[in-house]
Design a protein around this motif. Structure first.
Motif, PDB file in Angstrom:
ATOM      1  N   LEU A   1     -32.676 -11.379  27.681  1.00 20.86           N
ATOM      2  CA  LEU A   1     -31.654 -10.727  27.414  1.00 20.86           C
ATOM      3  C   LEU A   1     -31.581  -9.124  27.814  1.00 20.86           C
ATOM      4  N   LEU A   9     -20.062 -11.007  28.037  1.00 21.58           N
ATOM      5  CA  LEU A   9     -21.452 -11.818  27.905  1.00 21.58           C
ATOM      6  C   LEU A   9     -20.693 -13.362  27.704  1.00 21.58           C
ATOM      7  N   LEU A  47     -23.029 -16.703  27.271  1.00 21.97           N
ATOM      8  CA  LEU A  47     -24.283 -16.794  26.962  1.00 21.97           C
ATOM      9  C   LEU A  47     -24.772 -18.105  26.630  1.00 21.97           C
ATOM     10  N   CYS A  65     -25.880 -16.481  30.924  1.00 25.73           N
ATOM     11  CA  CYS A  65     -27.353 -16.698  30.355  1.00 25.73           C
ATOM     12  C   CYS A  65     -26.865 -18.081  29.888  1.00 25.73           C
TER      13      CYS A  65
END
Length: 722
Positions: free
Chosen positions: A480, A422, A424, A459
């Motif tokens: 998400l 991840l 982010l 992200c």
């Protein structure tokens, strides 16, 4: 430290220790090895002796090994903080693309593959699919075009298209623009956005730098009270990568020329041939029908929002002569005001219940229950141990990155599944949207042993501050969930060949699994389970929350989001839905328009920026700058920021809407009554997600639904009677 049974995965995670020089050297070695595999096949195997095992299988196994390294080589350009490493990654990707074109146009290899296909060996279904796809791929890469000038021109076009795609995406990744605003300009924008902005000095003293990154852009368009601020930001954002304008134009021209060389009427016919839709007419009819169905609802929604705007301007005693216009930069602002006034929905308050880290934990728990998985975060000593003699930082590309090992639960056999990363938060040079990247595919190697996948979510959520963690708006929770859905598809896929692994499906199906999982973000029980008010995370956050309310003696809010807020939120699910889908429709119809010209001359004469903006106005029903004095329909170049159409969704953006048909059908048929039904979740995992692209996607759907898919739930969900 992780429980003992999860400390030693059977496969180490990849390392991210490349240098600019090592990336190029590694790429050249991969290419040399792969070329050698093909050369040996051609040298040693005659057409008479050719079979699947001695021609197709060695290439497939080399593709498997190539993907283990090549995906990461290209990934650096999307995430590295080192400009030189990003540049080397871009150069390496160009080398790999050029080699891919060379390989796809090898007549000598194709002749052997053709001989294998004609022998009609008895193969397992996935191997048969591989053979047929490979054979068709050679034809689609020009090997049915007679050798000579036309084939040479086709190869030249393919190489140039690769260069254009890489340059286009690089420009988007490297984009670092923004605008200087005074604090007064940003009246209404939440303080936790403004406090993170760079402060100006010198000629910009007293101003702040607002970038075009999502955590700056969207809250400003949503909350800035001054229409002039929203307008300036909106227009400049639509012009943030104008160097991509000629690249986009050259791309659509070359695609059209290449399709015609292959004997197709246009690029859309070429691209859609091997998708679920099969024909451009199917796509055009679907989009046209949707436009007709959505237009009345869009008109009604604009009228309602315009009334809210007019009332707001009247209350603020503003009369700028634009009270009868509803602009594109008005929409996020008045959509938000409508939700607050008519539905008592304060997105800022809702976001307080969705701190990023607890929301992620909640999402992973949902996927654990639904699909029989276990997620173990790899930190501290465990990370050092898996670095195999190196540093723990070697197995991630940035200090912000979280790494998880993923396992089957006891009911699924307790085996290893793969790695999930991840990444982010935004940073300079990083990919600017939200996406899932496969880093290493899964497959079965030549010894019959499983190779496990690694997948990354990239992200751009707001970074935490000393007073607040990163808090997700509900739409960001949905994003998400969507991207994590792609990640789960990537992780649980079980295919023999990397060619079919995970999300390697046709484009008009690939979004369906992720879109289906978005429904869990609109389910009361799951929203409540995901929620965790940030004031409960630490005493510091509790104090900061009380300070923000101005009531030091106030008690903490409930830890879980109140049912009343959930009800208010769910009641808004379809508010202004027609306008949202008309926006998607604009993208899909523009995509088809530039890729489906009646003649090459037509696309040569097309003013692409004018077409993009005019079509946007016609379909979305929102006014743009063209409604103002001094502007026309060439005010912006939104297509220059439209990475999807350069990065694989060309003549395929309709897939976001068409796969919504499949995702809605799957959810309403199987999960609506009981979203956390683990038995159905596991059936979905094994019937749909595991298959990747190893089986016809329509057959996968029919296997899961027990019938052919239907549009009934899709139109019902949109409130359209058919």
């Amino acid at each position: 430290m992780a429980p003992a049974q999860y400390r030693k995965p059977p496969q180490l995670p990849p390392k991210f220790t490349a240098t600019p020089a090592s990336l190029i050297e590694q790429t050249k070695k991969l290419i040399d090895r792969s070329r050698s595999v093909q050369d040996v096949i051609v040298k040693d195997i005659s057409a008479a002796a050719a079979n699947f095992e001695n021609v197709v299988l060695p290439v497939a196994r080399d593709d498997n090994k190539m993907a283990i390294e090549s995906h990461i080589i290209g990934f650096y350009q999307a995430v590295s903080t080192d400009q030189k490493l990003r540049d080397a990654s871009t150069e390496a990707e160009q080398l790999l693309d050029d080699f891919g074109i060379e390989s796809s146009m090898r007549q000598d290899v194709f002749d052997l593959v053709d001989a294998v296909l004609k022998k009609k060996e008895s193969l397992d279904p996935e191997s048969q699919r591989l053979l047929e796809k490979d054979h068709k791929s050679y034809i689609r890469n020009g090997l049915n075009v007679p050798a000579g000038p036309q084939r040479d021109r086709f190869k030249e076009i393919k190489k140039r298209l690769s260069e254009l795609s890489i340059a286009f995406q690089k420009n988007l990744n490297e984009e670092s623009g923004g605008l200087w605003f005074t604090i007064d300009d940003l009246e209404g924008v939440p303080d936790d956005v403004i406090t993170t902005l760079k402060k100006g000095d010198g000629e910009h003293e007293g101003k702040v730098w607002l970038t075009f990154k999502y955590p700056d852009l969207f809250p400003t368009l949503k909350y800035a009270n001054k229409a002039e601020t929203r307008k300036e930001l909106f227009i400049q954002n639509e012009n943030k990568c104008n160097q991509n304008v000629p690249l986009f134009r050259e791309t659509v021209l070359l695609r059209d020329e290449a399709a015609r060389i292959l004997g197709y009427k246009n690029h859309a016919e070429f691209r859609i041939e091997d998708k679920m839709a099969k024909l451009p007419k199917t796509v055009d009819d679907f989009l046209g029908d949707l436009r007709t169905s959505l237009a009345p609802g869009g008109k009604k929604e604009v009228a309602n929002l315009l009334k809210i705007k007019q009332q707001d301007l009247k209350e603020r005693d503003i009369n700028d002569g634009m009270n009868d216009k509803y602009f594109m930069w008005d929409h996020r602002y008045y959509d938000r005001i409508m939700l607050e006034k008519d539905f008592s929905l304060d997105q800022q308050v809702i976001a307080e219940y969705f701190p990023l880290q607890t929301t992620i934990q909640g999402m992973l728990k949902i996927f654990e229950e639904l699909f029989g998985l276990v997620f173990i975060e790899i930190i501290g000593e465990d990370r050092e141990a898996l670095a195999e003699g190196g540093k723990g930082s070697d197995i991630v590309w940035h200090e912000d990155v979280q790494l998880f090992s993923v396992w089957d639960d006891e009911g699924e056999g307790a085996g290893f599944v793969g790695y999930l990363y991840l990444d982010l938060f935004p940073r300079d040079g990083k990919y600017g949207h939200a996406a899932n990247f496969n880093l290493q595919p899964g497959y079965i190697d030549e010894n019959g042993k499983r190779r496990y996948p690694a997948t990354a979510l990239v992200c751009n959520f707001s970074k935490p501050t000393p007073k607040k963690p990163s808090l997700l708006k509900h739409e960001e929770v949905v994003t998400l969930f969507h991207e994590l859905g792609h990640g789960i598809h990537d992780l649980v896929s079980r295919t023999t060949y990397s060619r079919f692994h995970g999300t390697n499906t046709v484009r008009d199906f690939v979004e369906a699994p992720s879109q289906m999982l978005e429904n869990w973000c609109w389910t009361p029980s799951q929203l409540r389970a995901l929620s965790h008010h940030y004031s409960h995370l630490s005493s510091d956050y509790e104090a900061a929350y009380k300070e923000s309310t101005g009531k030091a003696d106030a008690g903490k809010p409930a830890e879980k989001i109140p049912n009343s807020l959930i009800t208010n939120l769910i009641n808004t699910k379809h508010i202004n839905d027609a306008l949202f889908n008309l926006r998607q429709l604009h993208f899909g119809m523009f995509d088809m328009m530039v890729h489906e010209p009646a003649s090459h001359e037509e696309i040569e004469k097309l003013d692409i920026s004018l077409t993009y903006n005019k079509l946007r106005k016609e379909i979305s029903q929102l006014d743009g700058p063209e409604a103002l004095e001094g502007y026309d329909f060439t005010w912006g170049n939104g297509q220059a920021t439209f990475g999807h159409l350069i990065g694989g969704y060309d003549a395929g953006y309709y897939g976001y809407l068409s796969s919504q048909v499949y995702s809605t059908d799957m959810f309403f048929t199987v999960f609506k009554a009981d979203p956390m039904n683990g038995k159905e979740g596991r059936r979905y995992r094994h019937t749909v997600l595991e298959k990747g692209g190893s089986k016809e996607e329509m057959q996968i759907l029919e296997d899961f639904l027990g019938r052919k898919p239907s549009t009934e739930s899709f139109y019902k969900e949109l409130g359209i009677t058919k």
